[in-house]
Design an enzyme around this catalytic site. Structure first.
Site, PDB file in Angstrom:
ATOM      1  N   SER A 294      21.070-109.104 -17.269  1.00 49.36           N
ATOM      2  CA  SER A 294      20.613-109.568 -18.576  1.00 49.36           C
ATOM      3  C   SER A 294      19.998-108.407 -19.336  1.00 49.36           C
ATOM      4  O   SER A 294      19.604-107.397 -18.741  1.00 49.36           O
ATOM      5  CB  SER A 294      19.575-110.683 -18.417  1.00 49.36           C
ATOM      6  OG  SER A 294      18.311-110.143 -18.073  1.00 49.36           O
ATOM      7  N   ASP A 295      19.912-108.530 -20.657  1.00 51.46           N
ATOM      8  CA  ASP A 295      19.082-107.582 -21.388  1.00 51.46           C
ATOM      9  C   ASP A 295      17.628-108.001 -21.187  1.00 51.46           C
ATOM     10  O   ASP A 295      17.339-109.060 -20.636  1.00 51.46           O
ATOM     11  CB  ASP A 295      19.467-107.545 -22.867  1.00 51.46           C
ATOM     12  CG  ASP A 295      19.163-106.196 -23.503  1.00 51.46           C
ATOM     13  OD1 ASP A 295      18.283-105.476 -22.990  1.00 51.46           O
ATOM     14  OD2 ASP A 295      19.799-105.842 -24.511  1.00 51.46           O
ATOM     15  N   TRP A 296      16.720-107.163 -21.655  1.00 52.70           N
ATOM     16  CA  TRP A 296      15.293-107.340 -21.351  1.00 52.70           C
ATOM     17  C   TRP A 296      14.813-108.738 -21.746  1.00 52.70           C
ATOM     18  O   TRP A 296      14.718-109.071 -22.922  1.00 52.70           O
ATOM     19  CB  TRP A 296      14.473-106.283 -22.088  1.00 52.70           C
ATOM     20  CG  TRP A 296      13.031-106.275 -21.714  1.00 52.70           C
ATOM     21  CD1 TRP A 296      12.099-107.239 -21.974  1.00 52.70           C
ATOM     22  CD2 TRP A 296      12.340-105.252 -20.985  1.00 52.70           C
ATOM     23  NE1 TRP A 296      10.875-106.888 -21.465  1.00 52.70           N
ATOM     24  CE2 TRP A 296      10.988-105.670 -20.861  1.00 52.70           C
ATOM     25  CE3 TRP A 296      12.725-104.027 -20.442  1.00 52.70           C
ATOM     26  CZ2 TRP A 296      10.028-104.889 -20.213  1.00 52.70           C
ATOM     27  CZ3 TRP A 296      11.755-103.259 -19.802  1.00 52.70           C
ATOM     28  CH2 TRP A 296      10.429-103.690 -19.688  1.00 52.70           C
ATOM     29  N   GLY A 297      14.536-109.569 -20.752  1.00 55.20           N
ATOM     30  CA  GLY A 297      13.961-110.888 -20.989  1.00 55.20           C
ATOM     31  C   GLY A 297      14.900-111.880 -21.636  1.00 55.20           C
ATOM     32  O   GLY A 297      14.459-112.965 -22.047  1.00 55.20           O
ATOM     33  N   SER A 298      16.199-111.559 -21.731  1.00 58.98           N
ATOM     34  CA  SER A 298      17.083-112.411 -22.538  1.00 58.98           C
ATOM     35  C   SER A 298      17.339-113.775 -21.906  1.00 58.98           C
ATOM     36  O   SER A 298      17.704-114.717 -22.616  1.00 58.98           O
ATOM     37  CB  SER A 298      18.409-111.702 -22.817  1.00 58.98           C
ATOM     38  OG  SER A 298      19.163-111.492 -21.636  1.00 58.98           O
TER      39      SER A 298
END
Length: 753
Positions: A294-298
């Site tokens: 995932s992207d950061w916290g997505s």
């Protein structure tokens, strides 16, 4: 930013230095192991793993410094490593830090090594031009070399994995992350994606100078509405497949180890929870065997999107959709076990994700030696090599685009007695590195324009005046700059953006030159002195008055560690600029989105003119300021003698296109000859032209070469409304030229079914 060692790691840095320093120098490749043996080892290991240990492999945390997102300092990360609750960490680098954490991982029950990731976007210790600038080189060898150097340095510093390349196609320069990509064209973007992946991964995973590439952001992030970062995306599936997916497919075909999903929703579904993207396309139709992070916290961001009620639901959606590793949202580590116990998630989904991650750890050779990338001697001898700095200078030169050179003001004559260097960015150093560069506690020397000019000025006197800062609204210092200009034979001005004005979360509604910089240019131009304007930026900017009135303009972007030397090389003629724009430059924000490969209308405007009842503006031409593919040279090129091997071809045929390219000027130089095609009649309709091939050719003065392109069925195919890859019989227009709007040769041919 000062680099500090996180407190939680300090006691592990007390490992005797002797142990670290005398660790056997790592070899260039691990002992060969077959894919079948790897799968067998993974099966044996997974049979020993508890559910919590499996979920731990899907969990990624950041270190507590130099972060690229909101810091989450909950819990004891070091203890989590020992407990097998973390499979990967980002923002951890250097042999000391990575070795210390691997030591902690070796205290876990199953001793599964950690993966270390880092945003190595355009260089590690030696900084190369921002990716959009490198795209302007249209030089795949140079771009691959940039990634190769970055991988060599990063891997020597304990890093296994870079979150690059970004291959998002973008038609909106308001979006700050255009600086991180390759521009607006799917063909050029695909070529660059392949070059970057090949550069990062070298001869393959397992070699200690290779890092895993991570292709991002899957998918369509570059089409965020309004150019506003993290915003939603709404597009037809035909547009998605025709324009936005090809660079991802090219990166996958090049062997990319990992993918990253994106922050945006696509047609109402967050990419992180989008099964169509991750399961159906990536892991299904494309048969991708790596893993998706995932992207950061997505994953957690599906809650504010309004797609999931809470992180429990978000974790459920993400794992079903095919998101294998959770970067920093803690949704998996906190909720996956409960989802399995409650019958919401089948353990097979988790097993598949774990297997994908373990496969890469085996391929990297980390189970054979967890410390093989964490070696003091290797790090010391690898970082900042002179040949890496020279490579950065070479790529920087190739990335510069000459936009205007009236009366051949450039290159500067050696006999010039005095030059005034004016502008807020003449002495810029840290800005020269551009956004997404790696920060260091002891910053390496960065060559400013001023320093680069000093080195090559010889007996020429250099006079400096700042004139204004980048965002100044005051003209109080104009007088000093005017005086400096009046005292010199030639003026070189450096204007543009600060490095932190383009990049993630740096969307701009107004992309004109900031502050009073263009007013400063007007004031200096009014002195009557010859003026050369350098524009340093991370995106296409609007500077219409300058473009119309100043005799020479050079777009330098942000060029990295050797930027000042590279610019001086171009200004003094040691290198003849060869860059071509990878994005269209608008005349004003009201034209955005503006791109060359648009669809025609039933009422097209004639010659971009304003007229009633045609597709255009009543107050502005639809013509951009600078077109895709545009860029000048100190020399001139003549195109002639276009020949087609045949006037028609069948689906199985190849058509050879040849023409003569001649250097008709007095300087040796490179030209990027571009091939565009138009499918005249098709269902659905096709763009007015599409880039299908190009060659970058070096020619000496008066030298000619025959250039050949080959057209086959694939170059004539497209996705129809059923998303089938098809070609349709009919007439095609063929254009050869120096830019998308500078066609020098043209013919037509017919495709016969």
């Amino acid at each position: 930013m000062q680099l500090q060692i996180p407190i939680m790691f300090k006691k592990f840095l007390l490992i005797p230095l002797l142990l670290i320093e005398t660790h056997q120098v790592i070899s260039q490749s691990k002992k060969q192991i077959s894919p079948e043996q790897i799968e067998s080892k993974i099966t044996d290991l997974m049979a020993k793993m508890t559910l919590d240990e499996k979920i731990g492999q899907l969990n990624q945390y950041s270190g507590d410094w130099e972060v690229t997102g909101p810091v989450t300092n909950k819990g004891n990360k070091l203890q989590d490593v020992k407990d097998g609750k973390i499979g990967s960490m980002l923002n951890i680098r250097g042999y000391e830090h990575t070795r210390a954490l691997q030591e902690a991982a070796m205290q876990s029950r199953l001793k599964i090594p950690l993966l270390f990731g880092q945003d190595v976007i355009h260089g590690y210790r030696v900084t190369f031009p921002i990716p959009l600038a490198e795209a302007a080189s249209w030089d795949m060898t140079a771009i691959q070399k940039s990634a190769r150097v970055a991988a060599t340095e990063a891997s020597a510093s304990g890093i296994h994995w870079t979150f690059a390349p970004m291959v998002d196609l973008s038609r909106d320069p308001r979006w700050g992350r255009v600086m991180e990509g390759a521009g607006e064209d799917p063909y050029l973007g695909s070529m660059i994606a392949k070059a970057r992946v090949t550069g990062f991964q070298g001869e393959g995973l397992g070699h200690t100078d290779a890092v895993m590439a991570c292709v991002k952001h899957f998918a369509a992030y570059g089409a965020a509405i309004g150019g506003r970062d993290y915003n939603s995306v709404d597009m037809s599936l035909q547009t998605l497949w025709q324009y936005y997916l090809p660079p991802f497919k090219a990166a996958l075909d090049a062997g990319a180890a990992t993918f990253m999903n994106s922050f945006n929703t696509l047609n109402g579904i967050p990419a992180t929870g989008n099964s169509y993207l991750q399961r159906d396309i990536l892991k299904g139709k494309w048969n991708f065997t790596g893993f998706v992070v995932s992207d950061w916290g997505s994953i957690g961001e599906m809650v504010p999107h309004g797609y999931a009620a809470n992180n429990y639901e978000a974790a459920d959606f993400a794992i079903h959709a095919g998101s294998d590793m959770d970067m920093e949202s803690r949704s998996y580590i906190n909720h996956l076990a409960a989802l399995v116990h409650n019958g919401k998630v089948n353990i097979a989904l988790i097993d598949d994700a774990v297997r994908r991650i373990l496969r890469k750890k085996y391929e990297l050779g980390l189970f054979d030696d967890p410390y093989r990338f964490s070696n003091a001697a290797c790090e010391k001898k690898t970082l900042n090599k002179p040949e890496f700095q020279e490579a950065a200078r070479d790529v920087a030169r190739k990335s510069i685009v000459l936009l205007k050179n009236q009366n051949q003001l450039l290159p500067l004559a050696k006999q010039t007695k005095s030059i005034a260097l004016i502008g807020p960015l003449v002495k810029a150093e840290s800005d020269m590195k551009g956004f997404w560069s790696v920060e260091w506690q002891n910053q390496d020397h960065i060559v400013s324009l001023f320093e680069g000019m000093q080195k090559q000025a010889g007996n020429t006197k250099l006079v400096y005046a700042q004139g204004c800062d980048v965002t100044d609204t005051s003209k109080a210092n104009f007088a000093e700059a005017i005086k400096a200009a009046q005292s010199a034979d030639v003026v070189v001005m450096a204007v543009g953006e600060r490095a932190n004005m383009s990049g993630e979360s740096k969307s701009r509604a107004n992309i004109h030159l900031p502050g009073v910089q263009e007013d400063l240019i007007k004031a200096i131009q009014a002195t009557g002195k010859p003026v050369i304007v350098l524009v340093m930026a991370g995106r296409p900017l609007v500077f219409n008055w300058t473009a119309d009135h100043v005799p020479a303009i050079v777009y330098t972007w942000w060029l990295g560690s050797e930027g000042g030397n590279a610019i001086a090389d171009v200004l003094y003629g040691k290198y003849n600029p060869s860059g071509k724009l990878p994005m269209t430059f608008p005349q004003t924000e009201g034209q955005i989105p503006v791109y060359y490969n648009y669809l025609n209308t039933g009422r097209p405007a004639q010659d971009n003119a304003v007229s009633n009842y045609s597709s255009g503006y009543i107050d502005l031409t639809k013509k951009p300021k600078y077109a895709f593919g545009y860029g000048l040279s100190y020399t001139t090129f003549e195109y002639s003698n276009l020949k087609l091997s045949q006037d028609s071809l069948h689906n199985s045929d190849q058509l050879k296109v040849s023409f003569t390219l001649k250097n008709t000027g007095k300087y040796a130089g490179e030209e990027v000859a571009q091939l565009y095609l138009r499918d005249v009649v098709a269902q659905p309709v096709r763009p007015v032209k599409e880039l299908k091939d190009f060659q970058k050719v070096m020619l000496q003065p008066n030298e000619s070469k025959t250039i050949t392109f080959v057209i086959n069925k694939d170059k004539l195919s497209f996705y129809n409304d059923n998303l089938d890859w098809v070609s349709q019989p009919g007439m095609f227009d063929l254009f050869i030229g120096s830019a998308s709007d500078d066609v020098r040769l043209q013919k037509s041919f017919k495709l016969i079914d």
